[in-house]
Design a protein around this motif. Structure first.
Motif, PDB file in Angstrom:
ATOM      1  N   LYS A 124      45.324  43.686  11.242  1.00 50.64           N
ATOM      2  CA  LYS A 124      46.140  42.204  11.707  1.00 50.64           C
ATOM      3  C   LYS A 124      47.353  42.219  11.234  1.00 50.64           C
ATOM      4  O   LYS A 124      48.183  41.666  11.925  1.00 50.64           O
ATOM      5  CB  LYS A 124      45.192  41.132  11.152  1.00 50.64           C
ATOM      6  CG  LYS A 124      43.680  41.305  11.985  1.00 50.64           C
ATOM      7  CD  LYS A 124      43.521  40.795  13.209  1.00 50.64           C
ATOM      8  CE  LYS A 124      42.293  40.604  13.835  1.00 50.64           C
ATOM      9  NZ  LYS A 124      42.383  40.466  15.229  1.00 50.64           N
ATOM     10  N   SER A 125      47.649  42.456  10.019  1.00 49.90           N
ATOM     11  CA  SER A 125      49.199  42.531   9.540  1.00 49.90           C
ATOM     12  C   SER A 125      50.072  43.299  10.182  1.00 49.90           C
ATOM     13  O   SER A 125      51.130  42.884  10.400  1.00 49.90           O
ATOM     14  CB  SER A 125      49.126  42.847   8.042  1.00 49.90           C
ATOM     15  OG  SER A 125      48.457  41.637   7.303  1.00 49.90           O
ATOM     16  N   TYR A 126      49.561  44.599  10.699  1.00 53.43           N
ATOM     17  CA  TYR A 126      50.474  45.582  11.520  1.00 53.43           C
ATOM     18  C   TYR A 126      50.736  44.799  12.889  1.00 53.43           C
ATOM     19  O   TYR A 126      51.726  44.878  13.232  1.00 53.43           O
ATOM     20  CB  TYR A 126      49.687  46.719  11.573  1.00 53.43           C
ATOM     21  CG  TYR A 126      49.508  47.767  10.461  1.00 53.43           C
ATOM     22  CD1 TYR A 126      50.886  48.122   9.893  1.00 53.43           C
ATOM     23  CD2 TYR A 126      48.541  47.917   9.557  1.00 53.43           C
ATOM     24  CE1 TYR A 126      51.006  49.154   8.895  1.00 53.43           C
ATOM     25  CE2 TYR A 126      48.599  48.996   8.739  1.00 53.43           C
ATOM     26  CZ  TYR A 126      49.805  49.420   8.206  1.00 53.43           C
ATOM     27  OH  TYR A 126      49.689  50.552   7.168  1.00 53.43           O
ATOM     28  N   GLN A 127      49.665  44.144  13.388  1.00 59.24           N
ATOM     29  CA  GLN A 127      49.746  43.516  14.650  1.00 59.24           C
ATOM     30  C   GLN A 127      50.785  42.330  14.682  1.00 59.24           C
ATOM     31  O   GLN A 127      51.726  42.179  15.342  1.00 59.24           O
ATOM     32  CB  GLN A 127      48.432  43.068  14.962  1.00 59.24           C
ATOM     33  CG  GLN A 127      48.704  42.176  16.692  1.00 59.24           C
ATOM     34  CD  GLN A 127      47.249  41.739  17.080  1.00 59.24           C
ATOM     35  OE1 GLN A 127      46.349  41.384  16.257  1.00 59.24           O
ATOM     36  NE2 GLN A 127      47.242  41.627  18.319  1.00 59.24           N
ATOM     37  N   MET A 128      50.722  41.380  13.462  1.00 61.59           N
ATOM     38  CA  MET A 128      51.745  40.265  13.410  1.00 61.59           C
ATOM     39  C   MET A 128      53.084  40.821  13.057  1.00 61.59           C
ATOM     40  O   MET A 128      53.788  40.338  13.734  1.00 61.59           O
ATOM     41  CB  MET A 128      51.236  39.317  12.297  1.00 61.59           C
ATOM     42  CG  MET A 128      49.802  38.542  12.665  1.00 61.59           C
ATOM     43  SD  MET A 128      49.913  37.631  14.146  1.00 61.59           S
ATOM     44  CE  MET A 128      51.296  36.332  13.706  1.00 61.59           C
ATOM     45  N   LEU A 129      53.175  41.902  12.272  1.00 61.33           N
ATOM     46  CA  LEU A 129      54.508  42.522  11.864  1.00 61.33           C
ATOM     47  C   LEU A 129      55.295  42.802  13.331  1.00 61.33           C
ATOM     48  O   LEU A 129      56.397  42.574  13.758  1.00 61.33           O
ATOM     49  CB  LEU A 129      54.525  43.744  11.086  1.00 61.33           C
ATOM     50  CG  LEU A 129      54.402  43.175   9.549  1.00 61.33           C
ATOM     51  CD1 LEU A 129      54.190  44.222   8.395  1.00 61.33           C
ATOM     52  CD2 LEU A 129      55.608  42.327   9.061  1.00 61.33           C
ATOM     53  N   GLY A 130      54.261  43.627  14.287  1.00 64.72           N
ATOM     54  CA  GLY A 130      55.093  43.984  15.425  1.00 64.72           C
ATOM     55  C   GLY A 130      55.414  42.819  16.483  1.00 64.72           C
ATOM     56  O   GLY A 130      56.337  42.875  16.938  1.00 64.72           O
ATOM     57  N   MET A 131      54.531  41.777  16.265  1.00 68.96           N
ATOM     58  CA  MET A 131      54.880  40.413  17.219  1.00 68.96           C
ATOM     59  C   MET A 131      56.197  39.964  16.622  1.00 68.96           C
ATOM     60  O   MET A 131      56.991  39.493  17.465  1.00 68.96           O
ATOM     61  CB  MET A 131      53.737  39.464  16.948  1.00 68.96           C
ATOM     62  CG  MET A 131      52.412  39.892  17.718  1.00 68.96           C
ATOM     63  SD  MET A 131      51.077  38.723  17.565  1.00 68.96           S
ATOM     64  CE  MET A 131      51.856  37.431  18.448  1.00 68.96           C
ATOM     65  N   ILE A 132      56.349  40.056  15.038  1.00 70.85           N
ATOM     66  CA  ILE A 132      57.622  39.528  14.519  1.00 70.85           C
ATOM     67  C   ILE A 132      58.915  40.219  15.245  1.00 70.85           C
ATOM     68  O   ILE A 132      59.818  39.736  15.539  1.00 70.85           O
ATOM     69  CB  ILE A 132      57.510  39.498  13.001  1.00 70.85           C
ATOM     70  CG1 ILE A 132      56.515  38.380  12.610  1.00 70.85           C
ATOM     71  CG2 ILE A 132      58.975  39.085  12.462  1.00 70.85           C
ATOM     72  CD1 ILE A 132      56.242  38.424  11.149  1.00 70.85           C
ATOM     73  N   PHE A 133      58.772  41.521  14.892  1.00 69.81           N
ATOM     74  CA  PHE A 133      59.938  42.291  15.336  1.00 69.81           C
ATOM     75  C   PHE A 133      60.084  42.401  17.119  1.00 69.81           C
ATOM     76  O   PHE A 133      61.198  42.308  17.299  1.00 69.81           O
ATOM     77  CB  PHE A 133      59.772  43.706  14.905  1.00 69.81           C
ATOM     78  CG  PHE A 133      60.123  43.841  13.382  1.00 69.81           C
ATOM     79  CD1 PHE A 133      61.283  43.813  12.905  1.00 69.81           C
ATOM     80  CD2 PHE A 133      59.183  43.756  12.573  1.00 69.81           C
ATOM     81  CE1 PHE A 133      61.684  43.719  11.557  1.00 69.81           C
ATOM     82  CE2 PHE A 133      59.163  43.844  10.920  1.00 69.81           C
ATOM     83  CZ  PHE A 133      60.567  44.079  10.694  1.00 69.81           C
TER      84      PHE A 133
END
Length: 236
Positions: A124-133
């Motif tokens: 989930k954190s990988y996904q959110m980091l992807g969304m941020i960038f």
């Protein structure tokens, strides 16, 4: 209201975080959270003196305020929970989410990275980091985090993320297998069928597009989703 895809992600608590922080779970507050009884969580905890609060109590206060979209209070209590329990990954996750919704992306990034430091499989954190960038227009870094998300989870959400970021990077040939993978299990996806058409045209494969155009019209005609019904076709 937090009704975006990111919000849905935030509302789905990571099971990995649960497993890692099992000592902090309060079944009563978890049930109230599931029932969306956020004020009840706050009132129940505040019946006691704050000097007796545990890291778990501060976390559930922060979680309740997060659900109520009071990010100032949410951040305050989640930070205290982390101070009391520095390895409390679930607290970092929701603190990151609160920063994300208040557009403090640097702090959101820092806290999602902390989640990953504590648990390398926190998809989930990988996904959110992807969304941020992705939001920042840094598609290359977004793709790197989405790739980690996909490697761990391989869910429809992960496939979707990979397809769209590669399309935005104009990596059409690399994007196509992800779209095909997605459509194998959900051939009635309006957005992914439309994306396939865009990829085929962008890649000069015009002869392959008509069958997807026909499928897109069929999905549109049979859909009860008002968002789809309001969509203007790029292809007719």
């Amino acid at each position: 209201m937090k009704k975006t895809l990111a919000a849905i992600i935030m509302l789905l608590t990571s099971l990995l975080c649960f497993a890692q922080n099992n000592d902090f779970i309060n079944e009563k507050y978890e049930l109230l959270n599931q029932q969306e009884q956020y004020e009840a969580i706050i009132n129940s905890i505040k019946e006691s003196d704050e000097s007796s609060y545990t890291a778990s109590d501060f976390f559930y206060l922060g979680l309740a305020y997060f659900r109520l979209e009071n990010d100032q209070e949410a951040q305050k209590y989640l930070k205290i929970a982390i101070q009391k329990a520095p390895d409390f990954s679930r607290a970092y996750f929701y603190l990151a989410g609160s920063y994300y919704y208040t557009n403090n992306l640097s702090e959101a990034t820092k806290n999602y990275l902390k989640c990953i430091e504590l648990n390398k499989n926190d998809f989930k954190s990988y996904q959110m980091l992807g969304m941020i960038f992705e939001k920042q227009g840094n598609y290359k870094t977004a793709m790197e985090y989405y790739s980690q998300f996909y490697e761990i989870e391989k869910s429809p959400e992960a496939i979707y993320s990979m397809a769209y970021i590669l399309y935005k990077m104009k990596e059409y040939k690399k994007a196509m297998p992800y779209v095909e993978e997605y459509l194998k299990s959900n051939k009635d996806s309006f957005s992914m069928t439309n994306l396939m058409i865009l990829i085929l045209y962008s890649n000069g494969e015009y002869e392959s597009a008509p069958k997807y155009e026909e499928q897109l019209r069929k999905i549109w005609s049979q859909s009860a989703d008002e968002r789809i019904k309001k969509t203007n076709f790029l292809y007719h």
